[in-house]
Design an enzyme around this catalytic site. Structure first.
Site, short mmCIF file in Angstrom:
data_model
loop_
_atom_site.label_atom_id
_atom_site.label_comp_id
_atom_site.label_asym_id
_atom_site.label_seq_id
_atom_site.Cartn_x
_atom_site.Cartn_y
_atom_site.Cartn_z
N LYS A 78 3.03 -19.93 -4.49
CA LYS A 78 2.77 -19.56 -3.09
C LYS A 78 1.41 -18.86 -2.99
O LYS A 78 0.85 -18.44 -4.01
CB LYS A 78 3.90 -18.64 -2.59
CG LYS A 78 4.01 -17.32 -3.35
CD LYS A 78 5.30 -16.58 -2.99
CE LYS A 78 5.40 -15.27 -3.77
NZ LYS A 78 6.73 -14.65 -3.64
N ARG A 109 15.82 -8.15 2.97
CA ARG A 109 14.93 -9.06 3.73
C ARG A 109 15.76 -10.21 4.26
O ARG A 109 16.45 -10.08 5.24
CB ARG A 109 13.81 -9.58 2.81
CG ARG A 109 12.76 -8.56 2.46
CD ARG A 109 11.53 -9.17 1.78
NE ARG A 109 11.78 -10.13 0.73
CZ ARG A 109 10.91 -10.47 -0.22
NH1 ARG A 109 9.72 -9.91 -0.26
NH2 ARG A 109 11.21 -11.37 -1.14
N TYR A 153 -25.44 -0.07 4.75
CA TYR A 153 -25.02 0.42 6.07
C TYR A 153 -24.64 1.89 5.96
O TYR A 153 -23.99 2.32 5.01
CB TYR A 153 -23.81 -0.36 6.56
CG TYR A 153 -24.15 -1.75 7.04
CD1 TYR A 153 -24.90 -1.94 8.19
CD2 TYR A 153 -23.71 -2.87 6.34
CE1 TYR A 153 -25.21 -3.23 8.63
CE2 TYR A 153 -24.00 -4.15 6.78
CZ TYR A 153 -24.76 -4.32 7.93
OH TYR A 153 -25.05 -5.59 8.36
N MET A 169 -20.44 -7.33 4.35
CA MET A 169 -19.57 -8.51 4.48
C MET A 169 -19.85 -9.53 3.38
O MET A 169 -18.93 -10.14 2.83
CB MET A 169 -19.78 -9.17 5.85
CG MET A 169 -18.81 -10.30 6.13
SD MET A 169 -19.12 -11.11 7.71
CE MET A 169 -18.69 -9.83 8.87
C1 LIG Z 1 7.16 -14.29 -4.90
C2 LIG Z 1 8.55 -14.48 -5.34
C3 LIG Z 1 8.85 -14.69 -6.68
C4 LIG Z 1 7.82 -14.57 -7.79
O1 LIG Z 1 7.62 -13.21 -8.06
P1 LIG Z 1 6.72 -12.76 -9.30
O2 LIG Z 1 6.93 -11.31 -9.36
O3 LIG Z 1 5.31 -13.10 -8.91
O4 LIG Z 1 7.17 -13.51 -10.47
C5 LIG Z 1 10.15 -14.97 -7.03
N1 LIG Z 1 11.12 -15.02 -6.09
C6 LIG Z 1 10.88 -14.79 -4.77
C7 LIG Z 1 12.00 -14.84 -3.81
C8 LIG Z 1 9.59 -14.50 -4.36
O5 LIG Z 1 9.35 -14.27 -3.07
#
Ligand SMILES: *Cc1c(COP(=O)(O)O)cnc(C)c1O
Length: 365
Positions: A40, A134, A261, A308
């Site tokens: 992700k 969550r 700046y 920037m």
């Molecule tokens: C992001 C995520 C992971 C991976 O977590 P890491 O600590 O990067 O290994 C695993 N499970 C869920 C549900 C996540 O959101």
């Protein structure tokens, strides 16, 4: 945004390090454990398509956070299983179905608004909330009802999972509570889906004995320690990402010259100042002022405000244009890690990696 390739600032990703890290974790898990690589957020800034393609032969599937990230992998030719960890808007389910993307079911309310025709053949994992608060179901009766409903509509329920809040901490109390809650819920199910998973990187590393039959590895693949500095790793992993640039100008300033700046820095002697083309638009945020970079193995402070697109550094002597500047990575015997940035900023290495923007091109070796 298109990456700026006509600029010397770049991220270098060592794919062999990612593979090495994966094999390290795998070799410490039961041999039949299924491994899903979490790619992700553009593989934590490392570039999801290339990282995923490089791992095709070594993992059973991939996890992403939303449908668009899954589609990006499909467009890159990734045909392996892809699980979306977040809640998929019901309007995007037709895409998930068409692209053979596995979807997470986390509430009954969600199921109620789904077009039931789309459930037929849809591949699903059930999310259990054992203490993250969550997404996910918190009680087994509800899960049993939902499972029955899903099966009625011929959905393919392939997995069930939970996520730990504290697997990266020394104190295991919360971890054990969540583990017990998950196991309890599993015993109360009429029928347990075939894939059961609870392990992120931290759980896979420090609780390797509690994997069920699948793990979801993110952070550790990229060579980062999920605990920061709280827990040491039982084996070596290698950071995959380096962030480098080059000097685009070197000048010698007179005593009392101001820089940047706000004119927040004044030279206290005749100083050699180098300009490096990276700034907060690249993820090197303004709070990085007074941190440092490496030039020719020397630690050089970032002086004056971060702009920037540019930073200014103080160097021990003049260096020619084009001299390599290391912002994250190794140079000679000196190293700056994403964890060093995180310590300086009061955050975690995950955030540092994710902050590096799409303006920086990624190169692979
Ligand atoms: C992001 C995520 C992971 C991976 O977590 P890491 O600590 O990067 O290994 C695993 N499970 C869920 C549900 C996540 O959101």
């Amino acid at each position: 945004m298109k990456a700026s390739i006509h600029r010397p600032t770049r991220i270098e990703v060592d794919l062999s390090a990612i593979s090495h890290n994966l094999q390290q974790v795998k070799s410490h898990l039961p041999s039949k454990t299924q491994v899903f690589a979490v790619v992700k957020a553009n593989a934590y800034g490392h570039g999801s398509s290339v990282v995923a393609r490089s791992l095709l032969e070594e993992v059973d599937g991939f996890c992403v956070s939303n449908v668009d990230e899954a589609l990006e992998l499909r467009q890159a030719g990734v045909t392996k299983d892809i699980l979306v960890l977040g809640v998929v808007p019901v309007g995007a389910l037709d895409l998930a179905l068409a692209e053979n993307i596995i979807v997470t079911v986390a509430s009954r309310e969600w199921l109620e608004i789904v077009d039931k025709d789309l459930l037929k053949g849809l591949r699903l994992h059930i999310k259990v909330d054992t203490g993250m608060g969550r997404i996910g179901f918190r009680d087994s009766r509800l899960i049993n009802e939902v499972l029955a409903d899903l099966r009625l509509h011929k959905a393919q329920v392939e997995g069930i999972f939970t996520h730990f809040a504290t697997a990266d901490q020394v104190d295991e109390t919360q971890f054990q509570t969540q583990l017990a809650a998950f196991k309890q819920i599993l015993t109360e199910l009429d029928d347990i889906p075939s894939l059961v998973h609870a392990s992120n990187s931290a759980t896979s590393i420090w609780h390797a004995d509690t994997v069920f039959n699948m793990v979801r590895l993110g952070n550790v693949l990229y060579g980062l320690n999920p605990s920061g500095r709280a827990l040491s790793l039982p084996y070596t992993i290698r950071p995959a990402l380096s962030l480098v640039s080059e000097l685009v100008q070197t000048k010698q300033l007179e005593i009392g010259a101001t820089i940047g700046y706000g004119a927040t820095y004044t030279s206290s002697g005749e100083e050699y100042i180098g300009t490096v083309p990276i700034g907060y638009a690249d993820g090197l945020i303004r709070r990085m002022q007074d941190f440092h970079v490496l030039v020719d193995g020397h630690i050089c402070p970032i002086v004056g405000r971060v702009s920037m697109d540019q930073i200014t550094i103080r160097m021990p002597k003049p260096y020619p244009l084009g001299t390599r500047v290391t912002l994250i990575g190794q140079e000679g015997s000196a190293t700056i890690s994403a964890q060093d940035w995180a310590d300086y900023l009061g955050t975690i290495n995950y955030e540092v990696a994710c902050l590096l923007s799409d303006r920086i091109p990624r190169f692979y070796r």
